[in-house]
Design an enzyme around this catalytic site. Sequence first.
Site, PDB file in Angstrom:
ATOM      1  N   LYS A   1      33.610  32.280 -27.207  1.00 42.73           N
ATOM      2  CA  LYS A   1      34.983  32.155 -26.730  1.00 42.73           C
ATOM      3  C   LYS A   1      35.945  32.141 -27.911  1.00 42.73           C
ATOM      4  O   LYS A   1      35.678  31.527 -28.943  1.00 42.73           O
ATOM      5  CB  LYS A   1      35.129  30.893 -25.878  1.00 42.73           C
ATOM      6  CG  LYS A   1      34.296  30.966 -24.602  1.00 42.73           C
ATOM      7  CD  LYS A   1      34.422  29.694 -23.788  1.00 42.73           C
ATOM      8  CE  LYS A   1      33.617  29.802 -22.492  1.00 42.73           C
ATOM      9  NZ  LYS A   1      32.153  29.869 -22.741  1.00 42.73           N
TER      10      LYS A   1
ATOM     11  N   GLU B   1      22.316  30.055 -16.672  1.00 42.87           N
ATOM     12  CA  GLU B   1      22.753  28.678 -16.869  1.00 42.87           C
ATOM     13  C   GLU B   1      23.453  28.159 -15.619  1.00 42.87           C
ATOM     14  O   GLU B   1      23.849  28.927 -14.737  1.00 42.87           O
ATOM     15  CB  GLU B   1      23.692  28.585 -18.060  1.00 42.87           C
ATOM     16  CG  GLU B   1      24.979  29.378 -17.870  1.00 42.87           C
ATOM     17  CD  GLU B   1      26.052  29.002 -18.868  1.00 42.87           C
ATOM     18  OE1 GLU B   1      26.527  27.863 -18.784  1.00 42.87           O
ATOM     19  OE2 GLU B   1      26.426  29.855 -19.693  1.00 42.87           O
TER      20      GLU B   1
END
Length: 307
Positions: free
Chosen positions: A161, A27
């Site tokens: 996360k 990414e």
Amino acid sequence: MPPEPRIRVHDDVRAALAAGRPVVALESTIISHGLPRPDNLAVARDIEATVRRRGAIPATVGMVGGALVVGLDDAGLERLAGSDDVVKLSVRDLAVASAAGVDGATTVASTSAVAAAVGIEVFATGGLGGVHRRAAETFDESADLTTLSRTPIVVVCAGVKSILDVGATLERLETLGVGVAGYGTHRFPGFYVTDSGFDLDWRLDSPEQVAAAWRAQRGFGVTGAALVVGNPVPAQAQLDRDLHDRVLADGLEIVERDGVTGKDVTPVLLAHFHEATAGASLATNVRIILANADLAARIAAALADAS
């Protein structure tokens, strides 16, 4: 009439795919939005070098001047790393951003979708997006999850996360039919920390075993979803757990106090982590993405060897 836009695939990536050699998608939001300058460009180059050292071809995905590119060259990496005007692009944004001629960085969702569209089967990232805290009130859920439910690709990550609702994210992945396995563990990784506190049903212990699972999924043909491989940061390299929990609690209070919502929550909390840990979270973040790139390259090589 102008020609129909097409995804531009770098010659090295195209040749590797045609020859059945290993390719790893990467990414670009980590370059533009995930890391501070000048670390972002240096780390982007290190990630690609890590993939190459394992014998695979890196294919960083991004948008340059409205052109959607698979396999950014170094000039493209520099451009996305050095500008304040790079737009964060999920799947829904790609067409409009292309028409607007912008520079853009792809998220987990858009990178996965674009990579799979050109035939790349393995993608390395840091952490997935997921269900946000208080999502029952806000309906705030990352497009990563629904995109992975319809995108056939192996995603190597360090979980989601910890600023997100990890348990709810795992429930959504199950509902959406996205396979999740721990790499060398039955516990779901917690990004900055080794263990998020949640169990997993499945564990895979080698790149060859991941490749075998993916070949089985392709062969059965009963799902078009991704396979998420949770690769935990080693315990000795994780962020101090007490520090992590304290900084997270403080960050959530800041977000609540300042009324931060939607897609602004994650960058605000990550910036808080970086400042409050005096850069320790950044160092852990870099270790995570390099380790995931290494594992993804080994998985891609195992898939290529078995073809």
